[in-house]
Design a protein around this motif. Structure first.
Motif, PDB file in Angstrom:
ATOM      1  N   LEU A  97     -18.827 -45.980 -14.018  1.00 30.38           N
ATOM      2  CA  LEU A  97     -19.645 -44.828 -14.366  1.00 30.38           C
ATOM      3  C   LEU A  97     -19.035 -44.332 -15.595  1.00 30.38           C
ATOM      4  O   LEU A  97     -20.010 -43.696 -16.227  1.00 30.38           O
ATOM      5  CB  LEU A  97     -19.435 -44.004 -13.185  1.00 30.38           C
ATOM      6  CG  LEU A  97     -19.974 -44.318 -11.907  1.00 30.38           C
ATOM      7  CD1 LEU A  97     -20.051 -43.244 -10.730  1.00 30.38           C
ATOM      8  CD2 LEU A  97     -21.334 -44.743 -11.738  1.00 30.38           C
ATOM      9  N   SER A  98     -17.943 -44.399 -15.812  1.00 35.35           N
ATOM     10  CA  SER A  98     -17.548 -44.077 -17.341  1.00 35.35           C
ATOM     11  C   SER A  98     -18.178 -45.046 -18.296  1.00 35.35           C
ATOM     12  O   SER A  98     -18.585 -44.414 -19.417  1.00 35.35           O
ATOM     13  CB  SER A  98     -15.961 -44.366 -17.576  1.00 35.35           C
ATOM     14  OG  SER A  98     -15.176 -43.342 -16.758  1.00 35.35           O
ATOM     15  N   ALA A  99     -18.326 -46.178 -18.068  1.00 30.21           N
ATOM     16  CA  ALA A  99     -19.054 -47.127 -18.883  1.00 30.21           C
ATOM     17  C   ALA A  99     -20.498 -46.719 -18.970  1.00 30.21           C
ATOM     18  O   ALA A  99     -21.223 -46.781 -20.105  1.00 30.21           O
ATOM     19  CB  ALA A  99     -18.850 -48.660 -18.467  1.00 30.21           C
ATOM     20  N   LEU A 100     -21.042 -46.444 -17.848  1.00 32.82           N
ATOM     21  CA  LEU A 100     -22.428 -46.061 -17.867  1.00 32.82           C
ATOM     22  C   LEU A 100     -22.714 -44.820 -18.730  1.00 32.82           C
ATOM     23  O   LEU A 100     -23.650 -44.924 -19.421  1.00 32.82           O
ATOM     24  CB  LEU A 100     -22.913 -45.755 -16.382  1.00 32.82           C
ATOM     25  CG  LEU A 100     -24.514 -45.549 -16.050  1.00 32.82           C
ATOM     26  CD1 LEU A 100     -25.482 -46.276 -16.743  1.00 32.82           C
ATOM     27  CD2 LEU A 100     -24.555 -45.076 -14.709  1.00 32.82           C
ATOM     28  N   GLU A 101     -21.851 -43.663 -18.531  1.00 32.98           N
ATOM     29  CA  GLU A 101     -22.059 -42.420 -19.124  1.00 32.98           C
ATOM     30  C   GLU A 101     -21.610 -42.751 -20.687  1.00 32.98           C
ATOM     31  O   GLU A 101     -22.502 -42.049 -21.653  1.00 32.98           O
ATOM     32  CB  GLU A 101     -20.982 -41.490 -18.721  1.00 32.98           C
ATOM     33  CG  GLU A 101     -20.876 -40.242 -19.504  1.00 32.98           C
ATOM     34  CD  GLU A 101     -22.446 -39.377 -19.578  1.00 32.98           C
ATOM     35  OE1 GLU A 101     -22.757 -39.119 -20.619  1.00 32.98           O
ATOM     36  OE2 GLU A 101     -23.005 -39.478 -18.793  1.00 32.98           O
ATOM     37  N   THR A 102     -20.999 -43.806 -21.058  1.00 33.99           N
ATOM     38  CA  THR A 102     -20.772 -44.086 -22.464  1.00 33.99           C
ATOM     39  C   THR A 102     -22.018 -44.493 -23.217  1.00 33.99           C
ATOM     40  O   THR A 102     -22.429 -43.998 -24.303  1.00 33.99           O
ATOM     41  CB  THR A 102     -19.876 -45.327 -22.648  1.00 33.99           C
ATOM     42  OG1 THR A 102     -18.416 -44.786 -22.138  1.00 33.99           O
ATOM     43  CG2 THR A 102     -19.699 -45.926 -24.031  1.00 33.99           C
ATOM     44  N   LEU A 103     -22.811 -45.504 -22.340  1.00 31.90           N
ATOM     45  CA  LEU A 103     -24.070 -46.099 -23.006  1.00 31.90           C
ATOM     46  C   LEU A 103     -25.062 -44.806 -23.013  1.00 31.90           C
ATOM     47  O   LEU A 103     -25.873 -44.839 -23.840  1.00 31.90           O
ATOM     48  CB  LEU A 103     -24.426 -47.079 -22.208  1.00 31.90           C
ATOM     49  CG  LEU A 103     -23.481 -48.383 -22.086  1.00 31.90           C
ATOM     50  CD1 LEU A 103     -24.131 -49.381 -21.654  1.00 31.90           C
ATOM     51  CD2 LEU A 103     -23.078 -49.088 -23.841  1.00 31.90           C
TER      52      LEU A 103
END
Length: 413
Positions: free
Chosen positions: A98-104
């Motif tokens: 979810l950190s990767a998702l929020e990054t994008l």
């Protein structure tokens, strides 16, 4: 500097945490189960909403690609895993995805351009709880495990990985292998230990991971009646196994200061109150940052098993089911994490990990490193696992900034 939407990040975490949520606010989401399918479906929907190019490989690893300004540049890979331990915590693995998702999402909000493509990934069966070994998706992806063999692995009910993938509709058509070289891999995870919390820090730049070995011992005795069979003639598999459990615990720190040893599973048969146990099966986990220490501990474990079985006049079979050397992550990527933490104002330190992660295998094919955020009381792999949202947000900010720096890098930087 990238600005993430903290409200959206928290709400997304809560929404994902409902899928497989336990009564004690933990997570029970074993790999390739119906619950895993539900969270995968949500993840794919979220990737589609960003207009990413989505692909699913033959082991169910899910990728979403955001193109960069240079179509020929090697991509940056970011992500973690969505499967959990049995009745585990909400933060392990999921927080990294979810950190990767929020990054994008934040890049999309701000119109961030980056030279390199960025791919987000959810790895299949990182935990190794339903199917062994752990790190199955990433290990097969980089060629450590053979795909045909991996698909034939079974769970405790005899269901194969291939059957489970088909049942949930995630048996993709893409080959489980890299399509092109990667520039780097970055993964955020909870620490699963107490060091960051004890130091009062929000972010750890992980420079390496312990090496480890997993063993499975089967102790073979004779079943007998608990009443009339004399004590001196018994061949009790459980007595020998109990001695082994104690001996394994006592071996910790005898070879190196950082050694940890664990017996995590113990099964006894026939399992009746008035029958002398005929067989006991146990697993043994040995870890250290020193590979020689792991090798020596494995030898010592076998000597302890031999001695315990000789005392009880029983026999044994011992199998090494997994071994992985310690990992030294890329100084370039770990320094990028340190620079990003400094840029976003997150209190941080460099450290190593006692737990294995998908980044361990990705490090074999590209420059990899990790970001850790604190685990309250160091607890993990149970429902009490917890990370303060303030620390999770600091980690996500660091992650987004580090991803931007990696994706903006030129080939000669």
């Amino acid at each position: 500097m990238v600005t993430i939407d903290t409200d959206r990040f928290e709400n997304t975490f809560r929404r994902y945490s409902q899928i497989g949520r336990t009564d004690d606010d933990g997570l029970h989401r074993l790999a390739l189960t119906e619950t895993d399918r539900n969270v995968r479906d949500l993840f794919v929907e979220d990737l589609e909403s960003l207009g990413l190019d989505i692909r699913i490989d033959e082991l169910g690893n899910i990728f979403g690609r955001r193109e960069g300004t240079d179509p020929d540049a090697a991509p940056v890979l970011i992500g973690s895993h969505l499967d959990s331990q049995p009745y585990g915590g909400r933060f392990d693995g999921q927080l990294g995805v979810l950190s990767a998702l929020e990054t994008l999402r934040s890049f999309e909000d701000s119109g961030v351009d980056h030279r390199r493509p960025i791919e987000i990934v959810n790895w299949t069966n990182e935990e190794g709880s339903r199917f062994k070994p752990a790190l199955m998706g990433s290990g097969t992806f980089i060629g450590e495990f053979d795909i045909a063999n991996t698909l034939e692995h079974t769970d405790s009910d005899g269901v194969t990985v291939a059957e489970a993938l088909k049942q949930i509709g995630y048996n993709g058509e893409e080959s489980c292998e890299p399509r092109e070289p990667y520039d780097s891999y970055l993964e955020l995870h909870i620490e699963q230990g107490p060091k960051l919390e004890e130091a009062g820090l929000s972010v750890g730049a992980v420079e390496g991971v312990f090496g480890m070995a997993w063993l499975e011992a089967t102790i073979i005795g004779d079943a007998d009646h608990a009443g009339p069979s004399p004590m001196h003639s018994r061949r009790d598999a459980l007595v020998a196994a109990s001695d082994i459990v104690t001996s394994v615990r006592r071996l910790s720190n005898r070879v190196a200061d950082d050694v940890v040893t664990t017996v995590g599973e113990l099964e006894v048969s026939p399992g009746s109150i008035n029958v002398v146990p005929a067989e006991a099966r146990l697993t043994i986990d040995v870890r250290s940052y020193d590979d020689d220490a792991v090798a020596e501990l494995v030898d010592r474990v076998e000597r302890e098993i031999t001695a315990a079985c000789n005392r009880e006049n029983v026999t044994y079979e011992l199998e090494e089911i997994w071994r992985i050397p310690h990992t030294e992550f890329s100084p370039r990527v770990s320094q990028t994490v340190l620079d990003a933490a400094e840029a976003v104002g997150a209190d941080h330190q460099a450290m190593v990990s006692g737990a294995g992660h998908d980044a361990t295998y990705l490090n074999e094919i590209t420059d990899a490193a990790m970001i850790f955020v604190p685990s309250i009381d160091g607890k993990t792999h149970n429902e009490a696992e917890y990370t303060e949202m303030e620390d999770a947000v600091a980690g996500a900010r660091t992650f987004a900034e580090a991803t931007k720096q990696l994706a903006s890098r030129s080939d000669d930087a």
